[in-house]
Design a protein around this motif. Sequence first.
Motif, short mmCIF file in Angstrom:
data_model
loop_
_atom_site.label_atom_id
_atom_site.label_comp_id
_atom_site.label_asym_id
_atom_site.label_seq_id
_atom_site.Cartn_x
_atom_site.Cartn_y
_atom_site.Cartn_z
N VAL A 232 0.71 -1.27 0.17
CA VAL A 232 0.16 0.07 -0.22
C VAL A 232 0.96 1.29 0.01
N ILE A 233 0.68 2.26 -0.87
CA ILE A 233 1.33 3.37 -1.03
C ILE A 233 0.43 4.58 -0.78
N ASN A 234 0.73 5.52 0.27
CA ASN A 234 -0.07 6.79 0.66
C ASN A 234 0.50 8.07 -0.60
N MET A 235 -0.53 8.09 -1.40
CA MET A 235 -0.32 9.22 -2.38
C MET A 235 -0.04 10.61 -1.74
N GLN A 236 -0.96 10.72 -0.50
CA GLN A 236 -1.04 12.05 0.16
C GLN A 236 -1.97 12.85 -0.57
N GLY A 237 -2.91 12.51 -1.25
CA GLY A 237 -3.92 13.05 -1.85
C GLY A 237 -4.81 12.41 -2.83
N ALA A 238 -5.82 12.94 -3.45
CA ALA A 238 -6.58 11.89 -4.38
C ALA A 238 -7.14 12.77 -5.62
N ASN A 239 -6.58 13.84 -6.00
CA ASN A 239 -6.81 14.45 -7.04
C ASN A 239 -6.06 13.85 -8.08
N ASN A 240 -6.42 14.10 -9.48
CA ASN A 240 -5.94 13.13 -10.72
C ASN A 240 -4.47 13.45 -10.88
N LEU A 241 -3.97 14.65 -10.55
CA LEU A 241 -2.44 14.79 -10.88
C LEU A 241 -1.59 14.28 -9.83
N THR A 242 -2.02 14.14 -8.39
CA THR A 242 -1.48 13.36 -7.41
C THR A 242 -1.45 12.10 -8.00
N ILE A 243 -2.46 11.31 -8.48
CA ILE A 243 -2.63 10.00 -8.77
C ILE A 243 -1.62 9.45 -9.73
N ILE A 244 -1.65 10.38 -10.72
CA ILE A 244 -0.62 10.40 -11.99
C ILE A 244 0.64 10.17 -11.59
N GLN A 245 1.18 11.25 -10.73
CA GLN A 245 2.51 11.51 -10.26
C GLN A 245 2.93 10.45 -9.44
N ALA A 246 2.20 9.75 -8.50
CA ALA A 246 2.37 8.72 -7.67
C ALA A 246 2.56 7.60 -8.45
N LEU A 247 1.86 7.09 -9.55
CA LEU A 247 2.10 6.09 -10.49
C LEU A 247 3.17 6.21 -11.18
N GLN A 248 3.61 7.29 -11.67
CA GLN A 248 4.97 7.42 -12.59
C GLN A 248 5.95 7.23 -11.59
N ALA A 249 6.30 7.87 -10.35
CA ALA A 249 7.18 7.70 -9.49
C ALA A 249 7.40 6.39 -9.16
N HIS A 250 6.36 5.60 -8.92
CA HIS A 250 6.44 4.06 -8.40
C HIS A 250 7.02 3.44 -9.73
N LYS A 251 6.47 3.66 -10.75
CA LYS A 251 7.00 2.70 -11.87
C LYS A 251 8.35 3.03 -12.43
N GLN A 252 8.91 4.19 -12.20
CA GLN A 252 10.04 4.84 -12.34
C GLN A 252 11.18 4.03 -11.39
N TYR A 253 10.80 4.25 -9.96
CA TYR A 253 11.52 3.55 -8.95
C TYR A 253 11.50 1.82 -9.09
N ASP A 254 10.53 1.31 -9.80
CA ASP A 254 10.30 -0.04 -9.84
C ASP A 254 11.11 -0.60 -10.90
N ARG A 255 11.59 0.15 -11.82
CA ARG A 255 12.26 -0.35 -12.97
C ARG A 255 13.45 -1.00 -12.62
#
Length: 255
Positions: A232-255
């Motif tokens: 479980v990852i805490n995005m610290q927000g729920a707006n669309n920009l926060t969601i996209i940034q959290a997904l992109q950051a995780h995907k970049q880190y997970d490579r």
Amino acid sequence: MGTNNKVLHCRHGSSAQQLNQNLISAGFEPVHLALFDIVDGSDCISLSSNNFSAQLTNIDLVIITSQYAVEKLTQQLHPSDLTKLQQKNTIAVGDKTAKQLKAAGFHNVLLPENNDSEGILAHPQVKHSQQAILLKGEQGRDAIEQAFKLANKKLTTYNIYKRQWLTLTSTQLQTALSCDYFVFTSGEIALKLYQAVEKQNKSELKPWLDVCTFVPSQRVASQLSQYGASDVINMQGANNLTIIQALQAHKQYDR
């Protein structure tokens, strides 16, 4: 799950369409699962009462917890009462709610530093308030009511909308489980989905709990961890920009 791009979300109405487009633009594949409809809450009828109109004269703060509450207010309030409400200091829970309030003509829209019950309670306007109203859905935000009670401050709560939960098919749930990421904008949505899986086939719950899941606050992250969710990852927000940034950051880190 080979593409590492499929994102399950349960946004409602036009918000779902907006998030779908945002995800596609960011290189993700959206999978939308409608979990609920929005209907009138038990106190919605009170918005047109004389008592509500009279109360607006005395309150010094309004707390509005979602865009669904804003929609019900603009639909149900008498125009003169809506005008009175628009002049009040108004705490909005979330950027989406704040944007909706401003579009609806509210003049003094305030945002807590963190979009959760604790963040609301920490806002200076809440600390100084002596008589407030809370306009919300029928579930959640009990911490606000309890805190006002403990501080001996007057808070009147109106449950003006509620989620009417939909029945999901096994096909819908299997499609959802094919996703690489889950995005849940509330703990209630996540738990309803997990409970639906558990009810249909308890043996399938474990794979659901192992999917990488993004949530809006530490409170929700703790809820899901206690339920058994393992990533479980805490995005610290729920707006669309926060969601996209959290997904992109995780995907970049997970490579």
